[in-house]
Design a protein around this motif. Structure first.
Motif, PDB file in Angstrom:
ATOM      1  N   ASP A 151       0.854  -1.185   0.000  1.00 40.79           N
ATOM      2  CA  ASP A 151       0.000   0.000   0.000  1.00 40.79           C
ATOM      3  C   ASP A 151       0.896   1.243   0.000  1.00 40.79           C
ATOM      4  N   PRO A 152       0.840   2.074  -1.020  1.00 41.13           N
ATOM      5  CA  PRO A 152       1.732   3.242  -1.060  1.00 41.13           C
ATOM      6  C   PRO A 152       1.434   4.266   0.032  1.00 41.13           C
ATOM      7  N   ILE A 153       0.174   4.333   0.525  1.00 39.29           N
ATOM      8  CA  ILE A 153      -0.150   5.268   1.605  1.00 39.29           C
ATOM      9  C   ILE A 153       0.529   4.824   2.904  1.00 39.29           C
ATOM     10  N   TRP A 154       0.549   3.515   3.141  1.00 41.15           N
ATOM     11  CA  TRP A 154       1.261   2.958   4.294  1.00 41.15           C
ATOM     12  C   TRP A 154       2.750   3.316   4.224  1.00 41.15           C
ATOM     13  N   PHE A 155       3.332   3.143   3.055  1.00 40.73           N
ATOM     14  CA  PHE A 155       4.741   3.492   2.896  1.00 40.73           C
ATOM     15  C   PHE A 155       4.943   4.995   3.067  1.00 40.73           C
ATOM     16  N   ALA A 156       4.021   5.806   2.541  1.00 39.79           N
ATOM     17  CA  ALA A 156       4.143   7.262   2.636  1.00 39.79           C
ATOM     18  C   ALA A 156       4.170   7.709   4.093  1.00 39.79           C
ATOM     19  N   ALA A 157       3.340   7.081   4.953  1.00 42.46           N
ATOM     20  CA  ALA A 157       3.312   7.444   6.372  1.00 42.46           C
ATOM     21  C   ALA A 157       4.658   7.145   7.031  1.00 42.46           C
ATOM     22  N   MET A 158       5.200   5.947   6.767  1.00 49.95           N
ATOM     23  CA  MET A 158       6.505   5.603   7.346  1.00 49.95           C
ATOM     24  C   MET A 158       7.603   6.497   6.769  1.00 49.95           C
ATOM     25  N   TYR A 159       7.477   6.820   5.509  1.00 55.90           N
ATOM     26  CA  TYR A 159       8.459   7.678   4.843  1.00 55.90           C
ATOM     27  C   TYR A 159       8.507   9.050   5.509  1.00 55.90           C
ATOM     28  N   LEU A 160       7.348   9.606   5.836  1.00 50.88           N
ATOM     29  CA  LEU A 160       7.303  10.913   6.484  1.00 50.88           C
ATOM     30  C   LEU A 160       7.893  10.862   7.895  1.00 50.88           C
ATOM     31  N   VAL A 161       7.654   9.754   8.616  1.00 52.76           N
ATOM     32  CA  VAL A 161       8.291   9.601   9.929  1.00 52.76           C
ATOM     33  C   VAL A 161       9.810   9.580   9.762  1.00 52.76           C
ATOM     34  N   ALA A 162      10.282   8.858   8.723  1.00 49.33           N
ATOM     35  CA  ALA A 162      11.725   8.797   8.460  1.00 49.33           C
ATOM     36  C   ALA A 162      12.278  10.179   8.112  1.00 49.33           C
ATOM     37  N   ILE A 163      11.504  10.954   7.342  1.00 50.79           N
ATOM     38  CA  ILE A 163      11.920  12.327   7.015  1.00 50.79           C
ATOM     39  C   ILE A 163      12.072  13.148   8.292  1.00 50.79           C
ATOM     40  N   GLU A 164      11.084  13.031   9.189  1.00 52.55           N
ATOM     41  CA  GLU A 164      11.125  13.765  10.452  1.00 52.55           C
ATOM     42  C   GLU A 164      12.317  13.312  11.292  1.00 52.55           C
ATOM     43  N   THR A 165      12.587  12.005  11.300  1.00 51.59           N
ATOM     44  CA  THR A 165      13.721  11.472  12.050  1.00 51.59           C
ATOM     45  C   THR A 165      15.031  12.031  11.505  1.00 51.59           C
ATOM     46  N   GLY A 166      15.145  12.056  10.178  1.00 53.44           N
ATOM     47  CA  GLY A 166      16.356  12.569   9.564  1.00 53.44           C
ATOM     48  C   GLY A 166      16.604  14.030   9.885  1.00 53.44           C
TER      49      GLY A 166
END
Length: 439
Positions: free
Chosen positions: A364-379
């Motif tokens: 699910d690309p929306i699921w990946f998008a949510a984790m991706y944004l958390v990773a962006i915030e972490t970075g």
């Protein structure tokens, strides 16, 4: 015909070099797009195609929420509605140990749902809370860390301009992304709160208790009714109207901007100075974002036209590791890049490569998008060069070292990593609200 890895090296390599040399991101993309299209797409005809793609990318109606969300954020800060919010939270937290750290998390969540501006939230929370924390004897882990962590929630809780950009670049539903990131954002806030509670319980000297003037319940209720409940209408005007299906993300952004300015007017603070600063501040940031997006969309098409994207997808899929491991590797790469680059360049370089892989695996690309944004915030909060760290340094008390900021940020980075793993193993936290709304 060049191999896909040769094309990647020819276009991504110079792009990174230009950014390292200090050329603005938008102009780095523009230079690489023009030269790359001339070399790889047949001379001047390729350059003309770049010009047409650039015009098309910025004329997209889906980018309207970016400017409107910026107006919301600027309006909140310029009219000092955000300061009223902090004063009200202060009345409610009373004598709770670590109350100022908890206020940072509570303020971060509320600011995120109102402004979508993480750097602005760090600046406001840092300048208003850190001096008071220092005066009360709070140690650096409980002054700098909670603000760094919670202010980054602006990426995760609607309205989020980065979520809009992600939807445009990845060609995903912006409405679905905005709904899908609500629970992950709240999950991160819960993890931050649990960490603060455990830490101040085990090490009370990090957040010494102190006497505060008792506030009558009537005063608390009055402050809440005046300063917080009206903000619920602003939140509803963005998230609620999308969730109920009454408005598209662009329409919701417009109602949110109108509600923010209307609230400032109700408080008799919508002066010409406040209005003009809000509009000009929004315009400055929005133009920068639109320039970057236009270059990135054309960059994505350049990779697709040359076949580099498809070649890379095939190469990744053929790796002898599981799809889940590849997803985690992608997220790890985003966090690593965040140590050296801003969120927008990372998104615009990696999404054209990552999203086709996610779709090919059937995730699910929306699921990946949510984790991706958390990773962006972490970075953005990760040493050595995460952008949030330097904003924190700018508003921290004199004498604060980068080493102290790094150490304060580390526990909250660990909380972010835990949030990514929870979302990875429990995707329903993202998918269920989206499916419920769009059923």
């Amino acid at each position: 015909m060049l191999e896909w890895y040769s094309v990647i090296a020819l276009v991504v390599g110079p792009l990174l070099v230009l950014m390292i040399l200090g050329l603005p991101v938008a102009f780095s993309f523009l230079a690489v797009n023009i030269v790359g299209s001339y070399i790889l797409l047949g001379g001047m005809s390729g350059v003309r195609q770049v010009v047409m793609n650039t015009i098309d990318s910025v004329s997209s109606f889906t980018l309207v929420p970016v400017a409107l969300f910026m107006i919301m954020g600027e309006g909140m800060f310029q009219s000092r509605i955000a300061i009223d919010l902090m004063d009200t939270l202060d009345k409610w937290f009373g004598r709770l140990r670590g109350r100022l750290a908890f206020m940072a998390v509570g303020g971060g969540v509320l600011f995120s749902s109102l402004t979508g501006n993480s750097m602005g939230a760090i600046a406001l929370l840092g300048s208003s809370l850190v001096p008071e924390m220092e005066k009360r004897g709070y140690k650096k882990p409980m002054t700098l860390g909670p603000i760094l962590g919670s202010a980054g929630l602006a990426i995760m809780i609607p309205p989020s301009s980065l979520a809009v950009v992600l939807g445009v670049v990845a060609e995903l539903s912006i409405g679905r992304i905005l709904i899908g990131i609500i629970v992950p954002g709240l999950l991160m806030a819960v993890l931050y709160t649990l960490y603060i509670y455990v830490r101040v319980t085990l090490e009370p000297d990090l957040a010494p208790s102190f006497d505060v003037e008792p506030v009558p319940m009537s005063e608390k209720l009055h402050a809440t009714a005046v300063n917080i409940l009206p903000l619920g209408l602003v939140v509803f005007s963005v998230v609620g109207v999308i969730f109920l299906g009454w408005a598209t993300p662009s329409e919701a952004a417009a109602t949110g901007a109108f509600a923010t300015l209307a609230l400032a007017a109700m408080k008799r603070r919508l002066t010409w100075n406040v209005f003009s600063k809000s509009i000009l501040g929004s315009a400055n940031i929005s133009v920068m974002v639109l320039l970057i997006v236009s270059g990135a969309v054309t960059f994505t098409q350049l990779l697709a036209f040359t076949g580099a994207t498809f070649g890379m997808v095939d190469a990744i899929i053929s790796l002898d590791i599981g799809p889940g491991a590849i997803v985690l590797t992608m997220l790890g790469a985003v966090i690593f890049l965040g140590m050296f680059m801003g969120p927008l360049p990372i998104m615009l370089i990696t999404l054209p490569i990552f999203i086709p892989v996610i779709l090919e695996f059937g995730f699910d690309p929306i699921w990946f998008a949510a984790m991706y944004l958390v990773a962006i915030e972490t970075g953005s909060t990760s040493p050595p060069l995460g952008g949030a760290l330097f904003v924190m340094k700018a508003v921290a008390p004199k004498g604060t070292t980068m080493n102290e900021i790094y150490r304060a940020a580390t526990p909250f980075i660990i909380c972010d990593l835990a949030a990514i793993l929870i979302l990875f193993f429990v995707p329903q936290l993202v998918t269920f609200p989206v499916e419920y709304m769009f059923r």
